[in-house]
Design an enzyme around this catalytic site. Structure first.
Site, PDB file in Angstrom:
ATOM      1  N   ASN A   9       4.121   7.345   6.706  1.00 18.19           N
ATOM      2  CA  ASN A   9       4.616   8.680   6.355  1.00 18.19           C
ATOM      3  C   ASN A   9       3.476   9.664   6.592  1.00 18.19           C
ATOM      4  O   ASN A   9       2.502   9.674   5.842  1.00 18.19           O
ATOM      5  CB  ASN A   9       5.042   8.676   4.878  1.00 18.19           C
ATOM      6  CG  ASN A   9       5.390  10.057   4.363  1.00 18.19           C
ATOM      7  OD1 ASN A   9       5.529  11.005   5.148  1.00 18.19           O
ATOM      8  ND2 ASN A   9       5.542  10.182   3.053  1.00 18.19           N
ATOM      9  N   LYS A  11       3.528  12.807   6.293  1.00 16.36           N
ATOM     10  CA  LYS A  11       3.609  13.997   5.424  1.00 16.36           C
ATOM     11  C   LYS A  11       3.396  15.262   6.274  1.00 16.36           C
ATOM     12  O   LYS A  11       3.813  15.274   7.425  1.00 16.36           O
ATOM     13  CB  LYS A  11       2.616  13.867   4.263  1.00 16.36           C
ATOM     14  CG  LYS A  11       2.772  12.518   3.538  1.00 16.36           C
ATOM     15  CD  LYS A  11       2.014  12.416   2.254  1.00 16.36           C
ATOM     16  CE  LYS A  11       2.256  11.038   1.630  1.00 16.36           C
ATOM     17  NZ  LYS A  11       1.640  10.891   0.332  1.00 16.36           N
ATOM     18  N   HIS A  93      11.065  11.106  -1.808  1.00 17.20           N
ATOM     19  CA  HIS A  93       9.622  10.918  -1.998  1.00 17.20           C
ATOM     20  C   HIS A  93       9.173  11.712  -3.222  1.00 17.20           C
ATOM     21  O   HIS A  93       9.690  12.800  -3.483  1.00 17.20           O
ATOM     22  CB  HIS A  93       8.864  11.375  -0.746  1.00 17.20           C
ATOM     23  CG  HIS A  93       7.426  10.959  -0.779  1.00 17.20           C
ATOM     24  ND1 HIS A  93       6.484  11.641  -1.515  1.00 17.20           N
ATOM     25  CD2 HIS A  93       6.779   9.921  -0.194  1.00 17.20           C
ATOM     26  CE1 HIS A  93       5.318  11.028  -1.374  1.00 17.20           C
ATOM     27  NE2 HIS A  93       5.473   9.985  -0.581  1.00 17.20           N
ATOM     28  N   GLU A  95       6.761  13.511  -3.742  1.00 22.77           N
ATOM     29  CA  GLU A  95       6.317  14.889  -3.450  1.00 22.77           C
ATOM     30  C   GLU A  95       7.516  15.816  -3.278  1.00 22.77           C
ATOM     31  O   GLU A  95       7.440  17.008  -3.602  1.00 22.77           O
ATOM     32  CB  GLU A  95       5.405  14.878  -2.210  1.00 22.77           C
ATOM     33  CG  GLU A  95       4.048  14.261  -2.541  1.00 22.77           C
ATOM     34  CD  GLU A  95       3.347  13.567  -1.390  1.00 22.77           C
ATOM     35  OE1 GLU A  95       3.748  13.757  -0.230  1.00 22.77           O
ATOM     36  OE2 GLU A  95       2.388  12.824  -1.661  1.00 22.77           O
ATOM     37  N   GLU A 163       6.828   3.574  -5.083  1.00 19.73           N
ATOM     38  CA  GLU A 163       5.566   4.291  -4.959  1.00 19.73           C
ATOM     39  C   GLU A 163       5.196   4.886  -6.318  1.00 19.73           C
ATOM     40  O   GLU A 163       5.703   5.960  -6.685  1.00 19.73           O
ATOM     41  CB  GLU A 163       5.688   5.419  -3.935  1.00 19.73           C
ATOM     42  CG  GLU A 163       6.066   4.953  -2.541  1.00 19.73           C
ATOM     43  CD  GLU A 163       5.646   5.960  -1.473  1.00 19.73           C
ATOM     44  OE1 GLU A 163       4.939   5.546  -0.556  1.00 19.73           O
ATOM     45  OE2 GLU A 163       6.004   7.141  -1.582  1.00 19.73           O
ATOM     46  N   GLY A 169      -2.138   8.866  -2.750  1.00 17.15           N
ATOM     47  CA  GLY A 169      -3.214   9.749  -2.315  1.00 17.15           C
ATOM     48  C   GLY A 169      -4.397   9.797  -3.266  1.00 17.15           C
ATOM     49  O   GLY A 169      -5.263  10.657  -3.133  1.00 17.15           O
ATOM     50  N   SER A 209      -1.723   4.412  -1.683  1.00 13.31           N
ATOM     51  CA  SER A 209      -3.103   4.059  -1.325  1.00 13.31           C
ATOM     52  C   SER A 209      -3.226   2.681  -0.680  1.00 13.31           C
ATOM     53  O   SER A 209      -4.193   1.960  -0.921  1.00 13.31           O
ATOM     54  CB  SER A 209      -4.025   4.169  -2.547  1.00 13.31           C
ATOM     55  OG  SER A 209      -4.062   5.514  -3.016  1.00 13.31           O
TER      56      SER A 209
HETATM   57  P1  13P Z   1      -1.020   7.286   0.461  1.00 15.33           P
HETATM   58  O1  13P Z   1      -0.962   6.009   1.253  1.00 15.33           O
HETATM   59  O2  13P Z   1      -1.792   8.370   1.169  1.00 15.33           O
HETATM   60  O3  13P Z   1      -1.446   7.061  -0.939  1.00 15.33           O
HETATM   61  O4  13P Z   1       0.484   7.855   0.388  1.00 15.33           O
HETATM   62  C1  13P Z   1       1.495   7.002   0.010  1.00 15.33           C
HETATM   63  C2  13P Z   1       2.785   7.693   0.239  1.00 15.33           C
HETATM   64  O5  13P Z   1       3.115   8.628  -0.472  1.00 15.33           O
HETATM   65  C3  13P Z   1       3.626   7.223   1.341  1.00 15.33           C
HETATM   66  O6  13P Z   1       4.888   7.802   1.293  1.00 15.33           O
END
Ligand code: 13P
Length: 253
Positions: A9, A11, A93, A95, A163, A169, A209
């Site tokens: 992803n 983002k 997601h 976010e 997640e 992140g 992560s």
């Molecule tokens: P990270 O791998 O950067 O922690 O992000 C995970 C994520 O949100 C994938 O959708």
């Protein structure tokens, strides 16, 4: 036997020059033994899908609207994603849930729209740190799972991504025991709702992560069928060893 899936992803990262990373991934994984998916920003989906036209690597979106078309300025429908070559779309997601106040009902509607457009929906669920600390993780996961996944879910049209919000992140990763507890719980709930055939066949990804250095440990957990990777999916250098770790994964617990 569930086929493993390594999904990236991107983002809100990536301009045209970054399509080179997708070319590099295709070249490095000509004969992948796991499914591969990259979800770049919408602006790159068409070009990325063309690059991958003759490769097993698939391209997906990061979100879609619940309607197929209409007066929704700035939004993108699942049909539009499919039209430019997407095969999957991430919905729910954390976010999106936090930045855009998306509820699980919204997420279920988006997943249904994805199904209607012939896309696989990658449905994301995950608890906040305060919920984990209050010992409410499984309540939160159970409710999000029930409300976010449409009734027509199958192994072909749906993937679940667990997640934990606190691991996204942050460099913090859930421990194998924490991942195992939640993934086993999700598996039980899916079997309970959809029956053993569908419930056992839907793939469960871990996200938060995931890096080259911790991927093997995570992929050894039972009921982890792959990963949804953020930061470490942005370059072929980082994502490629994660793919290789998944190809070599042997579940031990
Ligand atoms: P990270 O791998 O950067 O922690 O992000 C995970 C994520 O949100 C994938 O959708």
């Amino acid at each position: 036997m569930r086929r493993k899936l390594a999904a990236g992803n991107w983002k809100m990262n990536g301009c045209k020059a970054d399509l080179a990373q997708i070319k590099a991934l295709c070249a490095a994984h000509e004969t992948a033994t796991v499914d591969l998916l990259i979800c770049p920003p919408t602006t790159l989906i068409g070009a990325a899908a063309e690059i991958c036209a003759d490769h097993a690597l698939q391209i997906g979106g990061q979100d879609c609207h619940a309607q197929a078309s209409g007066a929704h300025t700035g939004d993108i429908s699942a049909q539009m994603l499919a039209d430019v070559g997407a095969r999957a779309v991430i919905v729910g997601h954390s976010e999106r849930r936090s930045d855009h106040a998306e509820t699980s009902d919204d997420v279920r509607a988006k997943a249904s729209a994805a199904h209607d457009a012939g896309l696989q929906a990658i449905v994301c669920i995950g608890e906040h740190l305060a919920e984990r600390e209050a010992d409410r993780t499984l309540n939160v996961i159970g409710a999000q799972l029930a409300d976010s996944v449409p009734g027509d879910a199958s192994a072909e049209n749906t993937v679940i991504a667990y997640e934990p919000c606190w691991a996204i992140g942050t460099g913090l990763t859930a421990t194998p025991d924490q991942i195992s507890e939640v993934h086993d719980f999700i598996r039980d709930r899916l079997v309970g709702r959809f029956g053993p055939e569908i419930g056992q066949a839907i793939r469960l990804l871990y996200g938060g992560s995931v890096k080259p250095g911790n991927a093997s440990q995570i992929f050894a957990v039972q009921n982890v069928d792959g990963a949804l990777v953020g930061g470490a999916s942005l370059t072929s250098r980082d994502f490629s060893p994660i793919i290789s770790a998944l190809e070599g994964a042997v579940e031990v617990s």
